[in-house]
Design a protein around this motif. Structure first.
Motif, PDB file in Angstrom:
ATOM      1  N   LEU A  18     -16.945   2.924  15.191  1.00 58.92           N
ATOM      2  CA  LEU A  18     -15.923   3.691  15.893  1.00 58.92           C
ATOM      3  C   LEU A  18     -14.770   2.799  16.338  1.00 58.92           C
ATOM      4  O   LEU A  18     -13.592   3.160  16.203  1.00 58.92           O
ATOM      5  N   ALA A  19     -15.109   1.599  16.842  1.00 59.07           N
ATOM      6  CA  ALA A  19     -14.066   0.663  17.263  1.00 59.07           C
ATOM      7  C   ALA A  19     -13.203   0.240  16.081  1.00 59.07           C
ATOM      8  O   ALA A  19     -11.977   0.139  16.196  1.00 59.07           O
ATOM      9  N   TYR A  20     -13.843  -0.003  14.953  1.00 60.83           N
ATOM     10  CA  TYR A  20     -13.103  -0.413  13.750  1.00 60.83           C
ATOM     11  C   TYR A  20     -12.157   0.701  13.280  1.00 60.83           C
ATOM     12  O   TYR A  20     -10.986   0.448  12.962  1.00 60.83           O
ATOM     13  N   LYS A  21     -12.667   1.920  13.257  1.00 59.41           N
ATOM     14  CA  LYS A  21     -11.841   3.045  12.796  1.00 59.41           C
ATOM     15  C   LYS A  21     -10.667   3.298  13.739  1.00 59.41           C
ATOM     16  O   LYS A  21      -9.554   3.609  13.295  1.00 59.41           O
ATOM     17  N   ARG A  22     -10.925   3.167  15.045  1.00 58.81           N
ATOM     18  CA  ARG A  22      -9.826   3.348  16.011  1.00 58.81           C
ATOM     19  C   ARG A  22      -8.734   2.310  15.807  1.00 58.81           C
ATOM     20  O   ARG A  22      -7.545   2.619  15.849  1.00 58.81           O
ATOM     21  N   MET A  23      -9.159   1.068  15.589  1.00 56.23           N
ATOM     22  CA  MET A  23      -8.182   0.005  15.401  1.00 56.23           C
ATOM     23  C   MET A  23      -7.368   0.218  14.134  1.00 56.23           C
ATOM     24  O   MET A  23      -6.155  -0.035  14.108  1.00 56.23           O
ATOM     25  N   GLN A  24      -8.029   0.698  13.074  1.00 53.14           N
ATOM     26  CA  GLN A  24      -7.319   0.960  11.827  1.00 53.14           C
ATOM     27  C   GLN A  24      -6.250   2.027  12.007  1.00 53.14           C
ATOM     28  O   GLN A  24      -5.161   1.941  11.438  1.00 53.14           O
ATOM     29  N   LEU A  25      -6.542   3.022  12.829  1.00 53.40           N
ATOM     30  CA  LEU A  25      -5.560   4.081  13.096  1.00 53.40           C
ATOM     31  C   LEU A  25      -4.377   3.564  13.915  1.00 53.40           C
ATOM     32  O   LEU A  25      -3.252   4.064  13.783  1.00 53.40           O
ATOM     33  N   GLU A  26      -4.631   2.558  14.768  1.00 60.12           N
ATOM     34  CA  GLU A  26      -3.563   2.005  15.603  1.00 60.12           C
ATOM     35  C   GLU A  26      -2.613   1.110  14.812  1.00 60.12           C
ATOM     36  O   GLU A  26      -1.454   0.947  15.182  1.00 60.12           O
ATOM     37  N   LEU A  27      -3.116   0.533  13.721  1.00 60.49           N
ATOM     38  CA  LEU A  27      -2.291  -0.390  12.935  1.00 60.49           C
ATOM     39  C   LEU A  27      -1.292   0.362  12.066  1.00 60.49           C
ATOM     40  O   LEU A  27      -1.543   1.503  11.656  1.00 60.49           O
ATOM     41  N   PRO A  28      -0.154  -0.279  11.741  1.00 62.32           N
ATOM     42  CA  PRO A  28       0.765   0.326  10.758  1.00 62.32           C
ATOM     43  C   PRO A  28       0.070   0.451   9.404  1.00 62.32           C
ATOM     44  O   PRO A  28      -0.859  -0.292   9.091  1.00 62.32           O
TER      45      PRO A  28
END
Length: 389
Positions: free
Chosen positions: A207-217
């Motif tokens: 979940l943390a990984y997916k959230r971070m991916q969404l935050e990145l350009p």
């Protein structure tokens, strides 16, 4: 006798048709078999007895080829490969069929003898094994204590026995508090936390990984291959936290062990490529010829390993030192087999063969380490959060 065997084989097959056109391809047949497609020119309908005798013939025919092939495969390294490339093939089992049969039989035995649960014992099993060792040591000391020890040795032995009794008491107390499979507390709130480190391996959950991916350009996000791999790796980490160390390690080893057939299959053309490079000046040999030699080598290795497993089992139940010596010699016999096979198949001098043998073993070692690393990573990534694979 030879004519009788031919006649028996014909009788054991279907009844021959009076018509001479092949039912499969329509070619006019001269004799029992079609010269174009190889099908027998026989009546399609058959009695149960004819079907049964045909089945028996096929089984015994396969067995006869198999055992004669195994005999030459084990006793004359490189001989079958030479026979194959010279076109003398009818008397022996085809290399591909031989590989399929021997590898299947080998891995059935291998997975029966070795599995993740036996390789990764639980705490309770470790406790039991340790207790058995302590009891055996204590019994041995007590036996020697009563047979001709001097006073100083008796005092030393009595102290060791007391120490063993304390260790046994501790183990028994620990054994009573152990459950079959201790679980580790899983902190879901902690797992969902974000760790914005420099590398993607610092994430603590999927979940943390997916959230971070969404935050990145979009241009900074991981590609689909890396994303899929990272998701599986992090899921495996979460699985380890949820199930406990042993459950995670057991699942990982189980995945890795069941990857061995695939890893060996992938290594086969690579090993043949190494031989092709080492013997590149042999223009009379194609890559497929090296592959045939490799297949026969792998088949012989499976058979020799089964022999070693049998000796190991015999040693465990008998304790005979001669069996263990034969087993160790058999392990080195695998390398000797490779050398003799290279010597016979490629026909080079002893010096050149030894040099290429050493180089081949070194290169194949690095190849297997690379493959093992890749399949280890794949095995770790295939463990799902619920522990299945």
């Amino acid at each position: 006798m030879y004519l009788f065997l031919i006649k028996f084989q014909q009788v054991s097959h279907y009844q021959e048709r009076t018509e001479k056109d092949c039912l499969n391809c329509g070619t006019i047949v001269e004799g029992l078999y079609c010269h174009k497609c190889g099908q027998e020119n026989v009546v399609p309908k058959e009695t149960f007895w004819g079907l049964l005798t045909h089945f028996v013939y096929d089984i015994t025919h396969f067995d006869g080829k198999f055992f004669s092939t195994v005999k030459y495969l084990v006793s004359k390294p490189g001989f079958l490969s030479l026979e194959f490339i010279k076109g003398r093939r009818a008397s022996y089992l085809h290399p591909i069929r031989m590989y399929v049969f021997t590898s299947a039989f080998f891995f059935v035995i291998f997975f029966t003898l070795y599995n993740a649960k036996t390789l990764v014992p639980s705490e309770k099993e470790k406790n039991t094994q340790q207790r058995e060792k302590l009891l055996a040591a204590k019994e041995n000391l007590q036996e020697n204590f009563s047979t001709g020890l001097d006073s100083s040795e008796r005092i030393a032995s009595s102290k060791v026995i007391l120490d063993l009794d304390r260790e046994l008491a501790i183990l028994d107390k620990k054994r009573g508090s152990l459950t079959e499979e201790p679980m580790i507390e899983y902190d879901s709130a902690k797992a969902e936390g974000l760790n914005f480190g420099k590398t993607s391996l610092n994430y603590k959950s999927v979940l943390a990984y997916k959230r971070m991916q969404l935050e990145l350009p979009k241009d900074k996000r991981d590609g689909w291959i890396k994303k899929a791999f990272m998701t599986r790796i992090l899921a495996a980490v979460e699985a380890g936290e949820k199930q406990g160390e042993r459950a995670f390690v057991t699942g990982f080893i189980n995945n890795l062990m069941h990857s061995f057939p695939k890893m060996l299959f992938v290594s086969l053309p690579l090993f043949a490529l190494l031989l092709h490079l080492l013997y590149g000046r042999r223009k009379d040999l194609l890559y497929s010829d090296h592959a045939v030699f490799t297949i026969h080598l792998y088949c012989a290795t499976f058979i020799l390993l089964l022999w070693i497993f049998g000796l190991e089992y015999l040693y465990d139940i008998s304790g005979w030192l001669i069996v263990e010596i034969v087993r160790l010699v058999s392990v080195f016999g695998i390398f000797h087999y490779l050398y003799k096979g290279m010597r016979r198949f490629y026909g080079q001098s002893r010096g050149k063969t030894i040099a290429k043998f050493l180089l081949l073993n070194m290169l194949s070692f690095f190849m297997m380490v690379l493959l093992l690393t890749i399949f280890t990573m794949i095995s770790a990534s295939q463990i799902s959060p619920d522990g299945s694979h």
